[in-house]
Design a protein around this motif. Structure first.
Motif: not given
Length: 87
Positions: A2-5, A36-40, A55-60, A64-68
């Motif tokens: 499975a793809n890592p999270n 735009a980013m595919g973040w959830k 405020v705290v946001h938790i994103w999926s 790993a390259d999506a952060l940059l």
């Protein structure tokens, strides 16, 4: 296999009296980031007690390259400057 999270925790300190504006503007920003980013966005939290205006946001993130890529996205969009007055 499975793809890592990949997860990103963002803590945002909003200026006193600006929480309403932050929440309103965030409601338009979140769909833009997701498209735009595919973040959830998994969770958007703020407390009644504890640190005020935090405020705290938790994103999926899809990779790993999506952060940059996300950092570049935010840095390159001049329309996001309105957040500077709220944070």
């Amino acid at each position: 296999m499975a793809n890592p999270n990949y997860f990103l925790k963002v803590e945002i300190s909003v200026k006193p009296g600006q929480m309403g504006g932050f929440m309103k503007d965030t409601m338009t920003l979140i769909p833009k980031v997701q498209a735009a980013m595919g973040w959830k966005l998994l969770a958007a939290l703020s407390g009644v007690t504890g640190i005020p205006n935090l405020v705290v946001h938790i994103w999926s993130l899809p990779t790993a390259d999506a952060l940059l890529a996300g950092m570049r996205f935010f840095a390159s969009d001049p329309n996001l400057g309105f957040y500077a007055d709220l944070l």
